[in-house]
Design an enzyme around this catalytic site. Structure first.
Site, short mmCIF file in Angstrom:
data_model
loop_
_atom_site.label_atom_id
_atom_site.label_comp_id
_atom_site.label_asym_id
_atom_site.label_seq_id
_atom_site.Cartn_x
_atom_site.Cartn_y
_atom_site.Cartn_z
CG HIS A 1 -4.09 -21.60 39.21
ND1 HIS A 1 -5.13 -22.51 39.17
CD2 HIS A 1 -4.65 -20.37 39.32
CE1 HIS A 1 -6.28 -21.85 39.21
NE2 HIS A 1 -6.02 -20.55 39.31
CD GLU B 1 27.43 -8.35 38.81
OE1 GLU B 1 28.08 -7.35 39.22
OE2 GLU B 1 27.16 -9.33 39.55
CD GLU C 1 21.90 -5.77 49.12
OE1 GLU C 1 21.60 -4.58 48.93
OE2 GLU C 1 22.46 -6.45 48.24
CE LYS D 1 29.55 -6.88 45.08
NZ LYS D 1 29.47 -5.50 45.52
CE LYS E 1 25.88 4.50 47.92
NZ LYS E 1 25.38 4.04 49.21
N GLY F 1 21.86 1.67 48.16
CA GLY F 1 21.45 1.21 46.83
C GLY F 1 19.99 0.78 46.78
NE ARG F 2 19.52 -2.92 51.95
CZ ARG F 2 20.83 -2.87 52.11
NH1 ARG F 2 21.62 -2.87 51.07
NH2 ARG F 2 21.36 -2.83 53.33
O1 F6P Z 1 26.40 -6.05 45.69
C1 F6P Z 1 25.27 -5.55 46.31
C2 F6P Z 1 25.05 -4.13 45.89
O2 F6P Z 1 26.01 -3.32 46.47
C3 F6P Z 1 23.66 -3.64 46.24
O3 F6P Z 1 23.56 -3.21 47.53
C4 F6P Z 1 23.47 -2.56 45.22
O4 F6P Z 1 22.14 -2.20 45.10
C5 F6P Z 1 24.04 -3.25 44.00
O5 F6P Z 1 25.13 -3.99 44.48
C6 F6P Z 1 24.48 -2.35 42.89
O6 F6P Z 1 25.47 -1.47 43.31
P1 F6P Z 1 25.84 -0.21 42.45
O7 F6P Z 1 24.64 0.66 42.34
O8 F6P Z 1 26.97 0.46 43.17
O9 F6P Z 1 26.27 -0.68 41.09
#
Ligand code: F6P
Length: 524
Positions: free
Chosen positions: A384, A216, A353, A493, A210, A267-268
């Site tokens: 199990h 990452e 979240e 972060k 987003k 995002g979610r």
């Molecule tokens: O760090 C949490 C978050 O902002 C989530 O809410 C989101 O889904 C994820 O990181 C990834 O964010 P982005 O889509 O901006 O890379």
């Protein structure tokens, strides 16, 4: 902004629920409830779009449910819902509207004009369909392109969990001849294992973020691009696409094929947007449109069904009952369909979240609990592993079973056995077993909810996910919190950035002795 005028624990419904809990709630017995009420299953089960829900094995009676619905009314759940559907900026800390539902709204008709008005939302809806059509056209082109055999989604959190969960869930609908990979972790083992099996000329990388700033994703995207160029890949425009609200950053990264979305999509909640592109490639335009349509049907149910028959509301109010009155702190998700194996992980982000908050929308500390811990594994595997604790542990954990009536395989005997097991677990949790010996005694009276899909299809999956979104919305509204921000992820972060620098330099000045000691060990 929250539309809540009175905190939930200051309402008369909350007081009534406290009294009811002391009087009957805490000693409520499911077995006697069924024995004394022949109508219980009818009263506490219902259909909703594309699924059926049995809530009757929960620790609740009609009078309590009425009080819970009063609590929903008194905390302004309906006004909050209407504010969301009107495009109000209910995500107060970020000053944003919350309109993932608009992503599954069909193109404008006379009816939707009446609902949305002629103003901004109509414009937003037009923009939604422009991107949707472009993205689905692109998805179809990729499907028809036999030279592309591997699609790699690079994203994390909502930019990974939604599409990954849905591509797996709908594996029976996935185009043969294409493989889908999901890389989220900054741990290089993940990307390097995926890259090992790929060729640049047959790979499409989707960089899903987003913000297009998440470390990452940016690290993995950078490494994927370097690998692609090192392996002789030449045409970035053909082999990389970006799914983002930050199209400028994607362009600066060197990606010219981009599909955008908007800051009013959390995002979610973004699997319905361009973030859903891996799913659209996997199941095609028609399938993706069915996925949106199933969710839209659930939106309409949530928007218009009376609270008494409104499934997201009923589920959410049970969540509140368990969290705030019974004091249960977790809920276990048990999907009895192996294709739903990432559903628990997806729901963890959605619920925890969104509602893992300790202050209300105005920033004041809450005097009551919010999000439960969500966890689970597909059945029958969980049976199990940890079902022992669900049946005989000291804590009561409400379980949410998700079952699918029609299988997509033809192996004799398996499905009947699977269905017998899901029924048996729900029954065993409730009825228990008396055994004087102690070790073999099952207390029973352990609550569960049973969600039943006829078939696992794009439509029913869309409805199931939208149901969960709205349920989280309702409990968040009762608690008076902002379910649409996630400040709790920020501190780690910032500290990671500082520690990455210190790992290079060895500078431990000002660190606590544990962090400094571990950092020293990692360096030598
Ligand atoms: O760090 C949490 C978050 O902002 C989530 O809410 C989101 O889904 C994820 O990181 C990834 O964010 P982005 O889509 O901006 O890379």
């Amino acid at each position: 902004m929250s539309t809540q005028s009175t905190a939930c624990n200051q309402t008369s419904a909350w007081a009534a629920l406290c009294s009811a809990f002391s009087a009957v709630g805490q000693s409520f017995d499911l077995r006697s409830a069924f024995a004394t009420d022949a109508e219980r299953y009818q009263i506490f089960s219902q259909s909703a779009p594309h699924l059926f829900a049995d809530l009757s094995k929960n620790l609740i009676d009609s009078a309590t449910e009425q009080m819970l619905l009063d609590l929903a009314r008194q905390t302004g759940v309906e006004q909050h819902r209407d504010a969301m559907f009107a495009g109000a900026a209910i995500n107060g800390t970020e000053g944003r509207a919350v309109m993932h539902w608009l992503l599954r709204q069909p193109p404008q008709t006379a009816v939707t004009t009446a609902l949305l008005g002629a103003g901004n939302l109509s414009n937003e809806l037009k923009a939604v369909h422009v991107v949707l059509n472009a993205m689905l056209g692109y998805a179809e082109a990729v499907r028809a392109d036999e030279l592309i055999t591997d699609v790699v989604n690079i994203g994390i959190g909502g930019s990974d969990l939604g599409p990954q969960m849905a591509v797996l869930a709908l594996e029976a609908f996935v185009l043969p001849g294409k493989r889908f990979h999901f890389v989220s972790n900054v741990d290089g083992h993940e990307l390097s294992a995926v890259l090992q099996g790929l060729k640049p000329e047959s790979t499409l990388f989707l960089i899903a973020s987003k913000t297009f700033t998440t470390i990452e994703t940016m690290t993995n995207a950078g490494s994927a691009k370097s690998w692609f160029l090192r392996q002789g890949g030449a045409n970035i425009a053909r082999h990389f696409a970006a799914l983002t609200t930050n199209v400028e950053a994607a362009k600066a990264f060197g990606i010219s094929t981009t599909f955008g979305f908007w800051d009013w999509v959390g995002g979610r909640y973004s699997v319905w947007s361009a973030i859903g592109l891996p799913l659209a490639i996997a199941i095609g335009e028609q399938g993706f449109r069915q996925f949106l349509a199933g969710a839209h049907d659930m939106d309409e149910h949530f928007r218009s069904a009376p609270l008494q028959r409104n499934l997201p509301v009923r589920l959410a109010m049970l969540d509140v009952w368990y969290r705030n009155f019974h004091g249960f702190t977790s809920r276990s998700i048990a999907p009895y369909h192996s294709a739903l194996r990432r559903l628990p992980a997806y729901l963890q982000q959605l619920e925890m979240e969104s509602n893992g908050k300790r202050v209300n929308a105005q920033g004041q500390t809450l005097a009551y609990g919010t999000s439960p811990v969500l966890w689970g594994e597909p059945g029958t595997n969980g049976q199990h592993a940890y079902f022992q604790m669900l049946h005989q542990g000291t804590d009561v954990v409400p379980v949410e079973f998700v079952a699918v009536k029609k299988p997509r395989h033809d192996l004799p005997g398996h499905h009947a056995l699977l269905m017998a097991n899901v029924l048996a677990q729900a029954q065993a949790l409730m009825v228990g077993k008396i055994d004087a010996g102690g070790h073999r005694h099952f207390p029973g009276n352990r609550p569960s909810t049973f969600l039943l899909l006829d078939e696992l299809t794009p439509t029913s999956l869309g409805a199931l996910i939208a149901l969960q979104e709205h349920r989280v919305f309702v409990s968040g509204a009762v608690w008076g919190i902002n379910s649409f921000d996630q400040w709790g992820v920020e501190l780690g972060k910032v500290l990671a950035k500082d520690l990455e620098r210190r790992l290079q330099s060895g500078d431990v000045a000002g660190l606590d002795s544990s962090t400094a000691g571990l950092l020293g060990r990692l360096r030598c």
